[in-house]
Design a protein around this motif. Structure first.
Motif, PDB file in Angstrom:
ATOM      1  N   PRO A  66       0.814  -1.230   0.000  1.00  0.00           N
ATOM      2  CA  PRO A  66       0.000   0.000   0.000  1.00  0.00           C
ATOM      3  C   PRO A  66       0.842   1.273   0.000  1.00  0.00           C
ATOM      4  N   ASP A  67       1.996   1.248   0.692  1.00  0.00           N
ATOM      5  CA  ASP A  67       2.864   2.431   0.716  1.00  0.00           C
ATOM      6  C   ASP A  67       3.450   2.710  -0.664  1.00  0.00           C
ATOM      7  N   LEU A  68       3.799   1.663  -1.392  1.00  0.00           N
ATOM      8  CA  LEU A  68       4.336   1.844  -2.743  1.00  0.00           C
ATOM      9  C   LEU A  68       3.278   2.429  -3.672  1.00  0.00           C
ATOM     10  N   LEU A  69       2.051   1.926  -3.567  1.00  0.00           N
ATOM     11  CA  LEU A  69       0.976   2.440  -4.411  1.00  0.00           C
ATOM     12  C   LEU A  69       0.682   3.897  -4.084  1.00  0.00           C
ATOM     13  N   ALA A  70       0.782   4.249  -2.800  1.00  0.00           N
ATOM     14  CA  ALA A  70       0.543   5.641  -2.409  1.00  0.00           C
ATOM     15  C   ALA A  70       1.671   6.550  -2.878  1.00  0.00           C
ATOM     16  N   ALA A  71       2.901   6.024  -2.889  1.00  0.00           N
ATOM     17  CA  ALA A  71       4.058   6.835  -3.281  1.00  0.00           C
ATOM     18  C   ALA A  71       4.124   7.069  -4.784  1.00  0.00           C
ATOM     19  N   ALA A  72       3.485   6.196  -5.556  1.00  0.00           N
ATOM     20  CA  ALA A  72       3.537   6.306  -7.021  1.00  0.00           C
ATOM     21  C   ALA A  72       2.154   6.034  -7.604  1.00  0.00           C
ATOM     22  N   PRO A  73       1.239   7.009  -7.532  1.00  0.00           N
ATOM     23  CA  PRO A  73      -0.121   6.802  -8.058  1.00  0.00           C
ATOM     24  C   PRO A  73      -0.098   6.347  -9.513  1.00  0.00           C
ATOM     25  N   GLY A  74      -0.843   5.289  -9.796  1.00  0.00           N
ATOM     26  CA  GLY A  74      -0.909   4.766 -11.152  1.00  0.00           C
ATOM     27  C   GLY A  74       0.119   3.708 -11.465  1.00  0.00           C
ATOM     28  N   VAL A  75       1.076   3.482 -10.557  1.00  0.00           N
ATOM     29  CA  VAL A  75       2.085   2.458 -10.813  1.00  0.00           C
ATOM     30  C   VAL A  75       1.442   1.076 -10.794  1.00  0.00           C
ATOM     31  N   ARG A  76       1.986   0.162 -11.586  1.00  0.00           N
ATOM     32  CA  ARG A  76       1.536  -1.217 -11.558  1.00  0.00           C
ATOM     33  C   ARG A  76       2.552  -2.068 -10.816  1.00  0.00           C
ATOM     34  N   VAL A  77       2.071  -3.020 -10.049  1.00  0.00           N
ATOM     35  CA  VAL A  77       2.948  -3.845  -9.225  1.00  0.00           C
ATOM     36  C   VAL A  77       2.726  -5.313  -9.574  1.00  0.00           C
ATOM     37  N   ILE A  78       3.824  -6.015  -9.872  1.00  0.00           N
ATOM     38  CA  ILE A  78       3.799  -7.464 -10.020  1.00  0.00           C
ATOM     39  C   ILE A  78       4.531  -8.053  -8.823  1.00  0.00           C
ATOM     40  N   VAL A  79       3.845  -8.877  -8.047  1.00  0.00           N
ATOM     41  CA  VAL A  79       4.438  -9.498  -6.870  1.00  0.00           C
ATOM     42  C   VAL A  79       5.073 -10.823  -7.278  1.00  0.00           C
ATOM     43  N   LEU A  80       6.344 -10.989  -6.943  1.00  0.00           N
ATOM     44  CA  LEU A  80       7.100 -12.190  -7.285  1.00  0.00           C
ATOM     45  C   LEU A  80       7.452 -12.928  -6.005  1.00  0.00           C
ATOM     46  N   SER A  81       7.009 -14.167  -5.880  1.00  0.00           N
ATOM     47  CA  SER A  81       7.301 -14.941  -4.678  1.00  0.00           C
ATOM     48  C   SER A  81       7.048 -16.412  -4.939  1.00  0.00           C
ATOM     49  N   GLY A  82       7.810 -17.256  -4.260  1.00  0.00           N
ATOM     50  CA  GLY A  82       7.559 -18.685  -4.349  1.00  0.00           C
ATOM     51  C   GLY A  82       6.203 -19.070  -3.788  1.00  0.00           C
ATOM     52  N   ASP A  83       5.607 -18.182  -2.975  1.00  0.00           N
ATOM     53  CA  ASP A  83       4.285 -18.446  -2.387  1.00  0.00           C
ATOM     54  C   ASP A  83       3.139 -18.025  -3.302  1.00  0.00           C
ATOM     55  N   CYS A  84       3.461 -17.455  -4.468  1.00  0.00           N
ATOM     56  CA  CYS A  84       2.418 -16.871  -5.326  1.00  0.00           C
ATOM     57  C   CYS A  84       1.988 -17.788  -6.463  1.00  0.00           C
TER      58      CYS A  84
END
Length: 334
Positions: A66-84
């Motif tokens: 949530p902090d990343l999304l707030a710091a960069a409005p409109g940014v897209r995030v891809i989460v990379l994890s072995g749990d995903c």
């Protein structure tokens, strides 16, 4: 396209950088090892896409999302994890917090199993299909909920603080709170909530109108029920014994919210002992509404939220701060 990489492994950051910069039209603007460094870079460096690891030192990836999304409005995030893995609880949780997509990392090597090709295809799809938010578009979103109903018991007061702190005052959707608490503490609790929620707080009474920008808390000696009147929704006090044996009980509040608000309702279940709220949560879901619950790790007692989660009724699960951020984004989970 400007890409920010957030991963605690130096090797993985190097591999991801090579993959991204091999995609035509994409460049890595920074590769950092944690959330604090990432938000710091976003203060001075624009990014269109963030590749985010979950297991980070200090603030983990999902907590920091949530902090990343707030710091960069409109940014897209891809989460990379072995749990995903597709359909996993972690992947669903990441999407509910605002991630555009998730991808499972290979366990052996960053390049095993065709990971580079899969990541490249996912990056191109995400950047092609998810529109960028510009100007004031982010603030132009309409609310998807007309009511937020929160139920809590043991540990709930502690959980309410970060939850309400993450909901901005300008988000004026009315909030109802049922906290298992003796009646002698109700007025003091209402005063606490006024400061935490940064909005006026009323103790529920018969025929009290439910108004935007206000919070209503259940008294210690009665359940909140929501009724429809000619002037809009209002509260009615119910002192009949509840199935859970609690007074006040979360179930009557959720039941009546489902009847009056249907698919426009959001129910949140925080830390608490027992199963109060599980039946009402089922009615919220049956009416098309959304149910969010506190995760086990942050709960003092995972009885109430656990009963809802184990029944498969939770649309999203997270810490209180993450649930507050979910509310603040004004988006239904996918």
């Amino acid at each position: 396209m400007r890409v920010l990489i957030v991963d605690d492994s130096v090797v993985t950051r190097a591999v991801l950088t090579r993959i991204v910069e091999a995609i035509p039209g994409h460049r890595v603007v920074a590769a950092v090892g944690g959330i604090v460094q990432a938000t710091g870079r976003l203060a001075s460096e624009a990014a269109d896409l963030i590749l985010l690891d979950i297991n980070l030192p200090g603030i983990d990836g999902l907590s920091g999302l949530p902090d990343l999304l707030a710091a960069a409005p409109g940014v897209r995030v891809i989460v990379l994890s072995g749990d995903c893995a597709d359909g996993s609880p972690t992947a669903c949780h990441a999407m509910s917090l605002g991630a555009a997509a998730t991808l499972a990392k290979p366990e052996s090597s960053p390049l095993a199993g065709g990971f580079a090709a899969r990541l490249e295809a996912l990056v191109e799809r995400v950047m092609r299909t998810v529109p960028r938010v510009t100007g004031n578009a982010a603030t132009a979103r309409s609310d998807v909920f007309d009511i937020i109903a929160i139920g809590a018991s043991t540990g709930g007061i502690h959980a309410l603080a970060p939850l309400l702190a993450a909901i901005p005052p300008e988000l004026d959707v009315p909030i109802l709170v049922t906290q298992h608490l003796p009646g002698t503490f109700t007025e003091y609790f209402a005063q606490q909530l006024t400061a935490l929620a940064r909005r006026p707080v009323d103790v529920a009474r018969d025929s009290l109108r439910i108004q935007r920008g206000r919070l209503i808390v259940a008294p210690g000696d009665a359940h909140i029920r929501v009724v429809q009147t000619s002037e809009g929704a209002a509260t009615r006090l119910d002192r009949a014994p509840s199935i859970s044996g609690c007074m006040p009980s979360v179930d009557p509040m959720f039941d009546s919210v489902a009847q009056v608000f249907g698919a426009r309702a959001l129910a949140i279940v925080l830390s608490g002992m027992g199963r109060d709220g599980a039946r009402g949560a089922a009615n919220i879901r049956a009416a098309g509404g959304v149910v969010a619950v506190q995760d086990q790790a942050s709960s003092v007692v995972w009885g109430m939220p656990g009963a809802v989660a184990e029944a498969g009724l939770a649309n999203t699960i997270g810490t209180p701060a993450q649930l507050g951020a979910f509310v603040a984004r004004r988006r239904r989970p996918a």
